[in-house]
Design an enzyme around this catalytic site. Structure first.
Site, PDB file in Angstrom:
ATOM      1  N   LYS A 139       0.820  -1.213   0.000  1.00  0.00           N
ATOM      2  CA  LYS A 139       0.000   0.000   0.000  1.00  0.00           C
ATOM      3  C   LYS A 139       0.859   1.270   0.000  1.00  0.00           C
ATOM      4  CE  LYS A 139      -4.033  -2.219   0.756  1.00  0.00           C
ATOM      5  NZ  LYS A 139      -3.680  -3.633   0.889  1.00  0.00           N
TER       6      LYS A 139
HETATM    7  C1  LIG Z   1      -4.377  -4.764   0.460  1.00  0.00           C
HETATM    8  C2  LIG Z   1      -3.576  -6.012   0.400  1.00  0.00           C
HETATM    9  C3  LIG Z   1      -3.872  -7.023  -0.536  1.00  0.00           C
HETATM   10  C4  LIG Z   1      -5.046  -6.927  -1.476  1.00  0.00           C
HETATM   11  O1  LIG Z   1      -4.891  -5.930  -2.452  1.00  0.00           O
HETATM   12  P1  LIG Z   1      -6.163  -5.355  -3.229  1.00  0.00           P
HETATM   13  O2  LIG Z   1      -5.654  -4.244  -4.049  1.00  0.00           O
HETATM   14  O3  LIG Z   1      -7.129  -4.896  -2.168  1.00  0.00           O
HETATM   15  O4  LIG Z   1      -6.731  -6.478  -4.030  1.00  0.00           O
HETATM   16  C5  LIG Z   1      -3.040  -8.130  -0.575  1.00  0.00           C
HETATM   17  N1  LIG Z   1      -2.005  -8.257   0.287  1.00  0.00           N
HETATM   18  C6  LIG Z   1      -1.701  -7.324   1.188  1.00  0.00           C
HETATM   19  C7  LIG Z   1      -0.560  -7.533   2.109  1.00  0.00           C
HETATM   20  C8  LIG Z   1      -2.475  -6.167   1.282  1.00  0.00           C
HETATM   21  O5  LIG Z   1      -2.164  -5.236   2.200  1.00  0.00           O
END
Ligand SMILES: *Cc1c(COP(=O)(O)O)cnc(C)c1O
Length: 497
Positions: A113
């Protein structure tokens, strides 16, 4: 480049407006009116740039209302070794025969993120200036764990903004909770909600589109925006690393320019894999996009059958950032696959809101199958995969990434496909140390969270990210817990309006 709403194609705004508004007033998501194409030569050339320049190049295709100086102001601030532990920002590790790990977690909160949330505050404040918005921007976030912390860290003490994060009380890891409760900054707030992630997200979406609340904010010189992946400013930075990883593989001689690759993405809200879809349609040669889910496998069923049905048991798993039954960004994909048919999107997402279920047409089912493959695995298989990778390749991966590895292994067994493959590695294993340690040593540990981290460091030979090591000594600042019915009231009270 202009942006339309998935629920009203006649809505037409520029990127600064799309980014400040977050979500369209009709409840739809902003989508660029076309997908800019890159030639293979342009993609190859990206391999010779530093990450900030790579990102600036991609953004220049989408944020056409930004000047070059504005784009570089954003990218230079976001993508530097001040914020990331590696110079390459997105690190590629060769795991085994033709399989590459795209490590997206070398940022300040140790999850992918950060790739978007380090830059979103710069996008937002720059956008607000561009459209002469003289309002305080209030960021409301629903988080399944990683977004919340990454957004808090991105927005902390950014002038002209404040941020309030809701997380499901029992739906995040102890380390994620601790990261959020200890957040520093004068413009930040954190609150637990009794419910799951979907409750948090539905509440935030409802507050965003509540005209009462909007009027109150207006009177007080404030406006909402979103740091969730419904915001285009969250999505566009994620396109960069897929294009970049392809260019890097060409540069390193792992593939020839023009060779296709598979991309595997551990998926929750469908943001990260949608970015891979965009990269593909901009020109990155992709064979299959492989969507990996944990046992909350609503997307696996959807891609395999064309029926989206959220009426099912919700499970709390060891990969909590993927414990989601309503994947917001699917709306963008379906808008594109239906050739921008806002009537159909309104119909389907109306049904989803009313009955929790919709079924797409046969034509869309076929398109889904052509572009995507989908699979899922349970917690036992996730942990077993972590163990096997650790034993075979001396590589320690987190629980979300392990879901992707397992689904990819299954895919390979079923299809015999030997196309080179990039797996999106979405979090540092230290963020989910209890489950990872249990998997690595084949048994639960009764150590406390920090002792587990130390133990994992010893076994994995990987340095502990300083952001996690430092949590040990930080005081907790936030301890509110509310029921979902009180979410709106809580927001207004916190804002003092
Ligand atoms: C948010 C997240 C995901 C999922 O990603 P999306 O874009 O919501 O599909 C997968 N792994 C981790 C560690 C995340 O923080």
């Amino acid at each position: 480049m202009f942006y339309n709403s998935t629920r009203n194609s006649t809505v037409k705004v520029n990127s600064a407006e799309a980014i400040t508004q977050g979500i369209s007033a009709d409840g739809g998501l902003f989508v660029p009116e076309s997908i800019p194409a890159l030639s293979l030569d342009e993609i190859k050339a990206i391999g010779n740039m530093n990450y900030a320049d790579k990102a600036a190049f991609v953004f220049s295709k989408y944020l056409t209302d930004f000047t070059d100086a504005e784009i570089h102001y954003c990218t230079d601030n976001a993508y530097s070794t001040k914020n990331f532990e590696t110079e390459s920002i997105a690190e590629i590790a060769h795991l085994f025969d033709g399989t590459y790990m795209l490590e997206l977690w070398h940022g300040p909160t140790c999850a992918f993120k950060d790739m978007a949330l380090q830059i979103l505050p710069y996008f937002l404040t720059t956008s607000a200036k561009k459209i002469n918005l003289d309002k305080k921007i209030v960021i409301l976030v629903a988080t399944s764990g990683d977004t919340g912390k990454a957004a808090l860290e991105g927005f902390r003490d950014v002038e002209g903004t404040s941020i309030l994060v809701f997380y499901p009380e029992d739906g995040v890891s102890p380390m994620q909770k601790r990261q959020m409760k200890t957040q520093e900054g004068s413009n930040v707030g954190v609150c637990a909600l009794k419910g799951n992630f979907d409750d948090c997200q539905n509440g935030v979406k409802a507050i965003f589109t509540d005209s009462d609340v909007k009027a109150k904010l207006d009177e007080n010189g404030m406006m909402f925006s979103s740091a969730n992946s419904i915001n285009w400013g969250r999505l566009v930075p994620q396109i960069v690393y897929y294009i970049s990883s392809y260019a890097e593989l060409v540069k390193d001689g792992a593939i020839e320019a023009g060779d296709k690759i598979n991309i595997v993405v551990p998926t929750g809200n469908f943001g990260n894999i949608l970015a891979a879809y965009y990269a593909k349609h901009m020109g990155v040669p992709v064979n299959k996009l492989i969507c990996a889910s944990n046992i909350n496998n609503v997307l696996t069923d959807f891609i395999n059958t064309g029926v989206y049905d959220r009426n099912r048991q919700f499970y709390a798993t060891v990969s909590p950032s993927m414990d989601i039954l309503i994947s917001s960004n699917l709306e963008r994909l379906l808008y594109l696959l239906t050739d921008r048919n806002d009537t159909l999107i309104k119909e389907w997402f109306g049904k989803l809101a009313a009955d929790g279920r919709y079924e797409v047409t046969d034509e869309i089912k076929a398109k889904l199958k052509e572009e995507f493959c989908a699979g899922c695995c349970d917690d036992e298989q996730t942990k077993q995969t972590i163990h096997e990778i650790y034993e075979k390749y001396s590589y320690t991966c987190d629980t979300h990434t392990a879901v992707a590895v397992k689904v990819y292994e299954d895919y390979k067994k079923i299809t015999g496909d030997t196309t080179k493959t990039v797996i999106a590695s979405t979090a540092s294993p230290y963020k989910f140390s209890a489950a990872v340690l249990e998997a690595v040593q084949n048994g639960k540990s009764d150590l406390d969270e920090y002792a587990m981290i130390d133990k994992l460091a010893e076994l994995s030979n990987m340095p502990v990210p300083s952001a996690l090591a430092d949590l040990r000594n930080k005081p907790e600042r936030f301890s509110d817990t509310i029921v979902k019915e009180d979410q709106k009231k809580y927001v207004l009270e916190t804002l003092g309006i």
